[in-house]
Design a protein around this motif. Structure first.
Motif, mmCIF file in Angstrom:
data_model
loop_
_atom_site.group_PDB
_atom_site.id
_atom_site.type_symbol
_atom_site.label_atom_id
_atom_site.label_comp_id
_atom_site.label_asym_id
_atom_site.label_seq_id
_atom_site.Cartn_x
_atom_site.Cartn_y
_atom_site.Cartn_z
ATOM 1 N N MET A 134 -0.011 -0.639 -10.470
ATOM 2 C CA MET A 134 1.197 -1.168 -9.851
ATOM 3 C C MET A 134 0.965 -2.621 -9.474
ATOM 4 N N GLY A 135 2.000 -3.455 -9.631
ATOM 5 C CA GLY A 135 1.863 -4.866 -9.312
ATOM 6 C C GLY A 135 3.161 -5.469 -8.813
ATOM 7 N N GLY A 136 3.131 -6.771 -8.569
ATOM 8 C CA GLY A 136 4.291 -7.479 -8.057
ATOM 9 C C GLY A 136 5.489 -7.327 -8.963
ATOM 10 N N GLY A 137 6.633 -7.301 -8.331
ATOM 11 C CA GLY A 137 7.885 -7.140 -9.073
ATOM 12 C C GLY A 137 8.925 -6.262 -8.385
ATOM 13 N N PHE A 138 8.544 -5.117 -7.881
ATOM 14 C CA PHE A 138 7.384 -4.313 -8.216
ATOM 15 C C PHE A 138 7.456 -3.841 -9.672
ATOM 16 N N THR A 139 6.292 -3.757 -10.304
ATOM 17 C CA THR A 139 6.165 -3.090 -11.594
ATOM 18 C C THR A 139 5.117 -2.008 -11.447
ATOM 19 N N TRP A 140 5.259 -0.936 -12.210
ATOM 20 C CA TRP A 140 4.208 0.072 -12.241
ATOM 21 C C TRP A 140 4.321 0.872 -13.537
ATOM 22 N N GLY A 141 3.233 1.541 -13.880
ATOM 23 C CA GLY A 141 3.249 2.287 -15.118
ATOM 24 C C GLY A 141 1.983 3.079 -15.325
ATOM 25 N N ALA A 142 1.993 3.903 -16.374
ATOM 26 C CA ALA A 142 0.841 4.737 -16.713
ATOM 27 C C ALA A 142 0.769 4.918 -18.215
ATOM 28 N N ALA A 143 -0.428 5.194 -18.686
ATOM 29 C CA ALA A 143 -0.646 5.523 -20.093
ATOM 30 C C ALA A 143 -1.627 6.686 -20.167
ATOM 31 N N PHE A 145 0.831 -1.208 0.000
ATOM 32 C CA PHE A 145 0.000 0.000 0.000
ATOM 33 C C PHE A 145 0.864 1.255 0.000
ATOM 34 N N LYS A 146 1.889 1.290 0.869
ATOM 35 C CA LYS A 146 2.741 2.480 0.981
ATOM 36 C C LYS A 146 3.491 2.758 -0.318
ATOM 37 N N HIS A 147 4.045 1.711 -0.915
ATOM 38 C CA HIS A 147 4.761 1.885 -2.183
ATOM 39 C C HIS A 147 3.807 2.307 -3.299
ATOM 40 N N ALA A 148 2.616 1.745 -3.309
ATOM 41 C CA ALA A 148 1.657 2.044 -4.372
ATOM 42 C C ALA A 148 1.288 3.517 -4.399
ATOM 43 N N VAL A 149 1.006 4.085 -3.238
ATOM 44 C CA VAL A 149 0.594 5.487 -3.169
ATOM 45 C C VAL A 149 1.680 6.395 -3.741
ATOM 46 N N VAL A 150 2.938 6.136 -3.386
ATOM 47 C CA VAL A 150 4.059 6.974 -3.852
ATOM 48 C C VAL A 150 4.335 6.739 -5.339
ATOM 49 N N ASN A 151 4.475 5.476 -5.734
ATOM 50 C CA ASN A 151 4.842 5.169 -7.123
ATOM 51 C C ASN A 151 3.789 5.613 -8.124
ATOM 52 N N LEU A 152 2.522 5.410 -7.780
ATOM 53 C CA LEU A 152 1.455 5.784 -8.708
ATOM 54 C C LEU A 152 1.370 7.290 -8.878
ATOM 55 N N ALA A 153 1.533 8.033 -7.789
ATOM 56 C CA ALA A 153 1.500 9.498 -7.886
ATOM 57 C C ALA A 153 2.631 9.992 -8.780
ATOM 58 N N GLU A 154 3.811 9.400 -8.638
ATOM 59 C CA GLU A 154 4.959 9.835 -9.429
ATOM 60 C C GLU A 154 4.785 9.533 -10.914
ATOM 61 N N VAL A 155 4.302 8.338 -11.246
ATOM 62 C CA VAL A 155 4.182 7.971 -12.658
ATOM 63 C C VAL A 155 3.043 8.729 -13.337
ATOM 64 N N VAL A 156 2.033 9.085 -12.571
ATOM 65 C CA VAL A 156 0.936 9.898 -13.114
ATOM 66 C C VAL A 156 1.458 11.280 -13.509
ATOM 67 N N HIS A 157 2.248 11.888 -12.638
ATOM 68 C CA HIS A 157 2.812 13.210 -12.941
ATOM 69 C C HIS A 157 3.820 13.122 -14.086
ATOM 70 N N GLU A 158 4.534 11.994 -14.175
ATOM 71 C CA GLU A 158 5.463 11.783 -15.281
ATOM 72 C C GLU A 158 4.713 11.784 -16.614
ATOM 73 N N ALA A 159 3.578 11.109 -16.650
ATOM 74 C CA ALA A 159 2.782 11.035 -17.880
ATOM 75 C C ALA A 159 2.241 12.408 -18.278
ATOM 76 N N LEU A 160 1.744 13.144 -17.295
ATOM 77 C CA LEU A 160 1.223 14.489 -17.583
ATOM 78 C C LEU A 160 2.325 15.415 -18.074
#
Length: 324
Positions: free
Chosen positions: A311-320, A220-235
């Motif tokens: 975000m998923g196991g690996g960890f992997t995460w991404g955005a489109a 949960f902790k990693h997801a909140v940080v990683n998802l926020a970062e990749v979302v801003h990266e995409a924008l």
């Protein structure tokens, strides 16, 4: 002219059997209140005995092709995201290819667990931009019920089975953020966090399928940080502000993570597609399931800007970032 991958249509499939929180409470020490409060999940779908990932994927694929108005003969490539393939090999994508009657091009699987659909979408987009494919079927399909420990209340309440698919077509664009189609994709992984979310089996290690294991609070902790970062990266990559987003379509893992990401983007809840309540975490299938639901009920309209993230196991995460 720059080439964009335009999503022509989408399709989805959920198995007939529905497992409620009350059903789970009779199996493990849990309750409807406990599950809803922590995850937002009320029900999930479970594949029937003998119903495989390929079965789910085929049904979602046929629905997507029909919605897109595309014939199987037009397909150049199938990219199927799954962490629960029918067999160790061959790729589940090739079984779908055979069932659809596709006898040209190529088909293969992508494995990035819950980020799988974003990864598959990125692979398909790059095939199209490289000129190696014109029309691509991208599928996310899972039967996670087959790798759950049904005595572990920390994991068995979270996951469900399902499949979703989209059809992409190469289309000329202008090369800016006003184009229709996939504007950009952004992929990340960090293998240092393997032990926080994994399956304790595999052909090379234990010669068994194994069960899903997760340290939920850490994830949960990693997801909140990683998802926020990749979302801003995409924008940022497209010169857009969060206010340009018409719809956030997140991986449907946990309502609290989804709501947290929406708040960080200052998006009102009505701009966030939330489907986790009725199908749980379907891993690679969750984003196309949510996308298709919002398209078919009329919420998403042509020209809308969609932000997909996972975000998923690996960890992997991404955005489109996609203009529908």
């Amino acid at each position: 002219m720059p080439i964009r991958s335009v999503i022509l249509g989408c399709g989805s499939y959920l198995p007939a059997r529905i497992l409620s929180n009350q059903d789970l409470a009779s199996m493990v020490d849990t309750s409807d209140e406990w599950i809803v409060e922590r995850t937002g999940i009320k029900t999930r779908h479970i594949a029937a005995e003998g119903e495989t990932t390929a079965d789910l994927a085929e049904k979602a694929a046929r629905a997507a092709l029909a919605h897109a108005g595309v014939e199987v003969s037009e397909l150049d490539l199938i990219v199927l995201a799954t962490a629960t393939p029918d067999n160790t090999f061959p790729a589940t994508a090739t079984k779908v290819q055979q069932r659809l009657g596709m006898t040209r091009g190529a088909a293969f699987d992508v494995q990035a667990v819950c980020s799988g659909f974003i990864y598959a979408l990125s692979v398909a987009d790059n095939f199209i931009k490289a000129g190696q494919a014109r029309t691509v079927l991208v599928i996310g399909a899972e039967t996670f019920s087959r790798i759950l420990d049904w005595t572990d209340r920390g994991t068995c309440v979270l996951f469900g089975d399902g499949a979703g698919a989209v059809v992409l077509r190469a289309t000329e664009g202008k090369g800016d953020a006003t184009d229709q189609g996939i504007l950009s994709t952004h992929l990340h992984s960090d293998g240092r966090h393997h032990d926080l979310l994994y399956v304790d089996g595999g052909p090379s290690s234990t010669q068994t399928v194994g069960h899903l294991r997760m340290r939920g609070q850490e994830v949960f902790k990693h997801a909140v940080v990683n998802l926020a970062e990749v979302v801003h990266e995409a924008l940022s990559a497209n010169g857009l502000e969060a206010s340009a987003i018409d719809w956030l379509i997140p991986h449907q893992a946990n309502r609290r993570i989804i709501e947290g990401t929406g708040r960080k983007l200052r998006l009102p809840p009505e701009k966030v597609v939330l489907t986790v309540d009725h199908h749980g975490n379907t891993s690679a299938a969750s984003i196309p399931l949510a996308l298709c639901e919002a398209v078919l009920d009329g919420r998403i309209k042509r020209g809308d800007v969609l932000l997909l993230e996972a975000m998923g196991g690996g960890f992997t995460w991404g955005a489109a970032l996609v203009r529908w």
